[in-house]
Write a protein that holds these residues in place. Structure first.
Motif, PDB file in Angstrom:
ATOM      1  N   GLN A  39      10.908  64.527  23.787  1.00 24.53           N
ATOM      2  CA  GLN A  39       9.509  64.133  24.009  1.00 24.53           C
ATOM      3  C   GLN A  39       8.986  63.231  22.903  1.00 24.53           C
ATOM      4  O   GLN A  39       7.982  62.558  23.072  1.00 24.53           O
ATOM      5  CB  GLN A  39       8.628  65.395  24.051  1.00 24.53           C
TER       6      GLN A  39
ATOM      7  N   THR B 257      14.393  69.556  23.544  1.00 28.02           N
ATOM      8  CA  THR B 257      13.403  68.964  24.459  1.00 28.02           C
ATOM      9  C   THR B 257      12.219  68.392  23.690  1.00 28.02           C
ATOM     10  O   THR B 257      11.672  67.367  24.078  1.00 28.02           O
ATOM     11  CB  THR B 257      12.904  69.965  25.524  1.00 28.02           C
ATOM     12  N   SER B 258      11.841  69.036  22.580  1.00 29.08           N
ATOM     13  CA  SER B 258      10.696  68.457  21.874  1.00 29.08           C
ATOM     14  C   SER B 258      11.089  67.148  21.197  1.00 29.08           C
ATOM     15  O   SER B 258      10.262  66.243  21.081  1.00 29.08           O
ATOM     16  CB  SER B 258      10.058  69.436  20.900  1.00 29.08           C
TER      17      SER B 258
ATOM     18  N   THR C  45      15.288  69.364  32.427  1.00 27.37           N
ATOM     19  CA  THR C  45      14.003  68.916  31.878  1.00 27.37           C
ATOM     20  C   THR C  45      13.902  67.394  31.932  1.00 27.37           C
ATOM     21  O   THR C  45      12.869  66.840  32.317  1.00 27.37           O
ATOM     22  CB  THR C  45      13.862  69.395  30.420  1.00 27.37           C
TER      23      THR C  45
ATOM     24  N   ASN D  53      17.078  79.395  23.913  1.00 26.30           N
ATOM     25  CA  ASN D  53      15.723  78.848  23.788  1.00 26.30           C
ATOM     26  C   ASN D  53      15.575  78.044  22.504  1.00 26.30           C
ATOM     27  O   ASN D  53      14.904  77.019  22.478  1.00 26.30           O
ATOM     28  CB  ASN D  53      14.682  79.972  23.791  1.00 26.30           C
ATOM     29  N   TRP D  54      16.198  78.535  21.442  1.00 28.70           N
ATOM     30  CA  TRP D  54      16.068  77.840  20.156  1.00 28.70           C
ATOM     31  C   TRP D  54      16.631  76.432  20.246  1.00 28.70           C
ATOM     32  O   TRP D  54      16.015  75.457  19.846  1.00 28.70           O
ATOM     33  CB  TRP D  54      16.766  78.650  19.045  1.00 28.70           C
TER      34      TRP D  54
ATOM     35  N   ARG E  17      17.406  84.094  23.183  1.00 30.06           N
ATOM     36  CA  ARG E  17      16.693  83.498  22.045  1.00 30.06           C
ATOM     37  C   ARG E  17      17.435  82.265  21.523  1.00 30.06           C
ATOM     38  O   ARG E  17      16.839  81.221  21.263  1.00 30.06           O
ATOM     39  CB  ARG E  17      16.567  84.547  20.944  1.00 30.06           C
TER      40      ARG E  17
ATOM     41  N   LEU F 104      13.959  73.894  15.152  1.00 36.90           N
ATOM     42  CA  LEU F 104      12.739  74.652  15.382  1.00 36.90           C
ATOM     43  C   LEU F 104      12.596  75.684  14.262  1.00 36.90           C
ATOM     44  O   LEU F 104      13.544  76.408  13.948  1.00 36.90           O
ATOM     45  CB  LEU F 104      12.877  75.368  16.738  1.00 36.90           C
TER      46      LEU F 104
ATOM     47  N   ARG G 100      19.863  73.176  30.915  1.00 38.24           N
ATOM     48  CA  ARG G 100      18.402  73.252  30.844  1.00 38.24           C
ATOM     49  C   ARG G 100      17.785  71.945  30.371  1.00 38.24           C
ATOM     50  O   ARG G 100      16.750  71.517  30.876  1.00 38.24           O
ATOM     51  CB  ARG G 100      17.985  74.382  29.897  1.00 38.24           C
TER      52      ARG G 100
ATOM     53  N   THR H  90      17.306  74.773  23.059  1.00 38.30           N
ATOM     54  CA  THR H  90      16.635  74.004  24.111  1.00 38.30           C
ATOM     55  C   THR H  90      15.320  73.415  23.614  1.00 38.30           C
ATOM     56  O   THR H  90      15.053  72.224  23.783  1.00 38.30           O
ATOM     57  CB  THR H  90      16.363  74.881  25.354  1.00 38.30           C
ATOM     58  N   LEU H  91      14.485  74.235  22.990  1.00 37.58           N
ATOM     59  CA  LEU H  91      13.187  73.718  22.552  1.00 37.58           C
ATOM     60  C   LEU H  91      13.344  72.683  21.445  1.00 37.58           C
ATOM     61  O   LEU H  91      12.588  71.717  21.376  1.00 37.58           O
ATOM     62  CB  LEU H  91      12.255  74.837  22.075  1.00 37.58           C
TER      63      LEU H  91
END
Ligand code: B12
Ligand code: SF4
Lengths: 453, 323
Positions: free
Chosen positions: B287, B283-284, B307, B276-277, B273, B214, B303, B279-280
């Motif tokens: 996807q 997860t993206s 998801t 989240n870094w 943070r 990210l 997490r 995880t996102l």
């Protein structure tokens, strides 16, 4: 979907009278299709043809704009399902919700925190777009008061949420009385209240969110009703809330709009990830899904810096143009007022690369000259692998900047990742010492400080 | 009003690939893990089959990885000095599979004994990566392949520079490889072809298109994976391998995750943070088509798995907003 020249031709008078300054109707139609002429230039088009042509020239997903006090958020006008097919154009708006049943001071605090949140990412100031205020109290005065409290803390665009038109009306009134040019989003019209909601949106001339009682059929019916009542600017609630449900619905909606040119669903989508998530940690993940997969306005229920920052960066990444990496101008950059004895470093003009180096040196307070080579906007290793950051290029960049005249030494620090270039560089840059720096920018200040001793 | 939902008829399907081997199959794993088999884009259940959910791996190292973020080292605490203990801890943290990364400092003995210890300490299918330098990878992975014979390991890092040696090792001992190329559809395809031409069955090749974190190039990885998955569904056979990516490694290289001091105040709480870094990033990529993601922090694992569970739940009637 845009019509072809031939399709447009069929709708023209086909008399070739030449009054449009084109020799034939077909020539005019071709120019129209290429958007190099205006329909108004033909005085003889019938009204029916006009309606049809105008409808066809509408974008498949209507552009909706919220604004206030010089701030603006736009969603819609998207043309592809996957960003690699062209690009995504309008960054979805990110909002944070408060309720009028919350303590007013707390509401103000959240609003000013959201308002003041700005974070630098590769030289861009990333910000959230505004606030959503929900009429949970059911009381017009309470709602108006809450809207005003939010307004006192932020000038950014607003979304007003509620199911009772009379209550929402009080909020709209308190907003629009103060500033002209304020366009909030009203949310929302349901199968039960759509008539009075649409009337309110029409009167205030603001976009209206619609929420069906069921699936996409109900949603399409509702948008047609609302549109029939004179509201053009519509925002869609997919009605699903969970991960799988929103992904499915929103994909179907975007496909219907783009592939079938299905007008009733040709509007941006609003989502509420907090309602489909179990807590703030999950809300961030669902919000990121909505950023990538077709959200237009995203209403968060929690704000924290540690989640807003990654979300904003993700939005930036998803909405960049895949054809064009974000770049900085090549040239010589002065960091912390360098002097003739300050070190000279070289990097590439990929924004992420430049800023990761510049930020490290700057925040460490070390003065230095940073040469940014034109490497077609690529990172150090990518550029090196692509032949855009070789000894020849580096030497040319060093010479072009004229840095030699500004310094009293001839030492050049190169990125550790391209250590292999040092021998060749010493040949290309006679008289220069090539120093191999660390691989990662984080270690650069320590390296530079050591060199000063 | 009737709304006709556009449904794509995809002619292609992602290959099913199984990692690990049980005692019956000549290994020692308590169970195997199968990925792939999709006949539609990620989680579009209305359109096709998604027989296996994406799986989540945890990366562990053969010796204390001093260049890892202090946050990770603190979280795993003492086990980072002991691959066996780390493997056990990772299994308890909920990993579906493990990735053991060998070190540049490892001797052949160090490497094989780390692999042996990890296999003995846990029941999960195992991926073993060399330190990521072609020569060293070759030196360590060949004996590792022999040590783990029968286990159907995934061997890596299998790149253009060294695929011949790694693939030969996989062929000799019936393992799998990760075919890694730098974020490019054609390169990804080509390497699969080259590996397959050496005689390794397609059922033993994972596609590893590389990714960025990210904020550090994730958009390239994301789009390359979407393109690869679309190609697979359109029937392009050499892109039909399940995709493996390592968002944990990438995310924890990013300053936002790695460090807590001397960063802008607006970045917020470091721990949150950083998670989240990672995880996102993960997860993206899931996807966009990842079948297998390797992570580093146990909280992220939780997490991301949650998801995946949520995305695998068939989309039923929408939960409506209370008025
Ligand atoms: C994103 C990416 C791409 C993107 C391009 C993004 C861009 N605009 O540059 C795309 C997908 C287009 C791409 C393409 C290619 N890529 Co590429 N790509 C990457 C990736 C994943 C991340 C690169 C990145 O953005 N890093 C972040 C930036 C900030 O890093 P950086 O520029 O190196 O800067 C850091 C340091 O170098 C240092 N630093 C920077 N400047 C300075 C200056 C000084 C003085 C000092 C001391 C330090 C310093 O500080 C920074 C932070 O620490 C890497 C793999 C990886 N995960 O690293 C591969 C990678 C760089 N790519 C690679 C390759 C081979 C390619 C291709 C040639 C593949 C191909 N044949 O098509 C093409 C080339 C492009 C072309 N022909 O047009 C290889 C390079 C291999 C090698 N060692 O030679 C890599 C390493 C992948 C791999 N493992 O194989 N790539
Ligand atoms: S003015 Fe209208 S009718 Fe006349 S040539 Fe042009 S397009 Fe045809």
């Amino acid at each position: 979907m845009a019509l072809s020249g031939l399709e447009i031709y069929k709708l023209l008078p086909r008399t070739n009278c030449g009054d449009c300054d084109f020799p034939t109707c077909l020539a005019f139609a071709m120019k129209l299709a290429a958007k190099q002429a205006e329909l108004a230039d033909c005085p003889y088009v019938t009204d029916e043809a006009k309606v049809e042509l105008e409808a066809a020239s509408q974008p498949p997903v209507r552009l909706i704009t919220l604004s206030s006090n010089g701030h603006k958020v736009e969603a819609g006008n998207e043309t592809v399902l996957f960003r690699h097919e062209k690009r995504f154009f309008h960054k979805c708006g990110l909002f944070v919700r408060v309720k009028d049943t919350d303590d007013l001071e707390a509401v103000k605090n959240v609003a000013s925190e959201v308002d003041g949140f700005t974070v630098d990412y590769v030289g861009l100031d990333l910000e959230l777009d505004g606030m959503a205020v929900e009429a949970a109290s059911g009381d017009p005065d309470t709602f108006a008061e809450c809207v005003e409290a939010v307004r006192s803390a932020t000038e950014k665009p607003l979304i007003l949420i509620g199911s009772d038109p009379d209550v929402l009306k009080a909020g709209v009134a308190s907003l629009t009385a103060k500033a002209s040019g304020t366009v909030p989003l009203l949310y929302g019209a349901t199968p039960e209240n759509w008539e009075s909601m649409a009337a309110l949106a029409k009167k205030a001339d603001v976009p209206l969110g619609v929420r069906p009682g069921g699936g996409l059929e109900e949603l399409a019916e509702l948008t047609e009703q609302v549109k029939g009542a004179g509201v053009q600017n519509i925002v869609l609630d997919p009605a699903a809330r969970d991960f799988a449900g929103t992904l499915t619905r929103m994909t179907q909606m975007r496909r219907l709009a783009l592939k079938k040119n299905f007008r009733p669903l040709g509007y941006p989508i609003i989502t509420f990830p907090g309602e489909g998530a179990e807590g703030p940690e999950e809300e961030v993940v669902l919000a990121s899904q909505h950023i990538a997969k077709y959200g237009g306005f995203i209403v968060l229920d929690h704000f924290s810096q540690a989640s807003a920052y990654p979300l904003l960066v993700f939005r930036e990444n998803v909405f960049t143009d895949p054809q064009e990496p974000i770049q900085v101008e090549p040239g010589l950059y002065e960091i912390n007022d360098p002097t003739p004895d300050s070190p000279v470093m070289i990097t590439t003009n990929f924004s992420i690369t430049y800023f990761s180096v510049a930020n490290e040196v700057e925040s460490a307070g070390v003065p230095g000259w940073l040469i940014v080579a034109d490497a077609e906007g690529m990172s150090v290793l990518t550029a090196w692998a692509a032949g855009e950051f070789d000894a020849d290029r580096i030497a040319k960049s060093v010479n072009a900047t004229g840095v030699a005249d500004k310094i009293d030494h001839q030492k050049l620090v190169i990125p550790g990742h391209v250590a292999v270039l040092s021998g060749e560089l010493e040949e290309e840059l006679p008289g220069w010492d090539i120093l191999v720096g660390p691989r990662e920018a984080v270690d650069l200040p320590a390296f530079l400080k050591l060199g000063n001793e | 009003m009737t709304v006709e939902i556009p449904v794509e008829k995809w002619p292609g399907q992602v290959r099913e690939i199984t990692l690990g081997a049980t005692a019956d199959e000549g290994g020692t794993r308590s169970h195997t893990v199968t990925v792939g088999g999709e006949t539609t884009l990620p989680f579009l259940h209305f359109e096709g089959e998604i027989p296996h959910p994406p799986v989540v791996g945890i990366e562990i190292a053969s010796r204390r990885p001093d260049d890892w973020s202090p946050l990770l080292l603190e979280t795993w605490s003492d086990v980072v000095d002991d691959p066996a203990a780390w493997a056990k801890a990772a299994e308890e943290a909920g990993a579906d599979i493990l990735l053991l990364t060998l070190s540049l400092e490892d001797s052949v003995d160090d490497a094989t004994s780390a692999v042996r210890q990890v296999l003995e300490a846990c029941d999960l299918p195992l991926i073993v990566f060399g330190p990521g330098q072609a020569d060293k990878d070759n030196e360590l992975i060949v004996p590792v392949a022999e040590e783990g014979a029968g286990e159907r390991l995934v061997l890596g890092v299998c790149e253009e520079k060294n695929y011949r040696t790694i693939v030969a090792a996989a062929l000799a001992h019936d393992h799998l490889v990760n075919s890694r190329t730098p974020m490019d559809v054609n390169l990804a395809k080509q390497l699969i072809i080259l590996i397959h031409d050496m005689g390794l069955p397609l059922e033993q090749i994972l596609m590893d298109p590389t990714t960025g974190a990210l904020g550090y190039g994730i958009e390239y990885g994301y789009s390359v994976m979407e393109r690869l998955r679309l190609a697979a569904l359109q029937g392009d056979s050499m892109t039909q391998q399940p995709m493996l990516v390592t968002p944990g490694e990438e995310a924890w290289k990013a300053k936002e995750a790695k460090v807590g001091d001397d960063v802008p105040a607006e970045w917020g709480d470091w721990g949150e943070r950083a998670i989240n870094w990672e995880t996102l990033t993960a997860t993206s990529l899931i996807q966009s088509g990842a079948d297998l993601v390797v992570l580093r922090h146990p909280e992220t694992v939780q997490r991301v798995q949650k998801t995946i569970d949520a995305l695998m739940a068939e989309a039923g009637e929408p939960e409506l907003v209370a008025a």
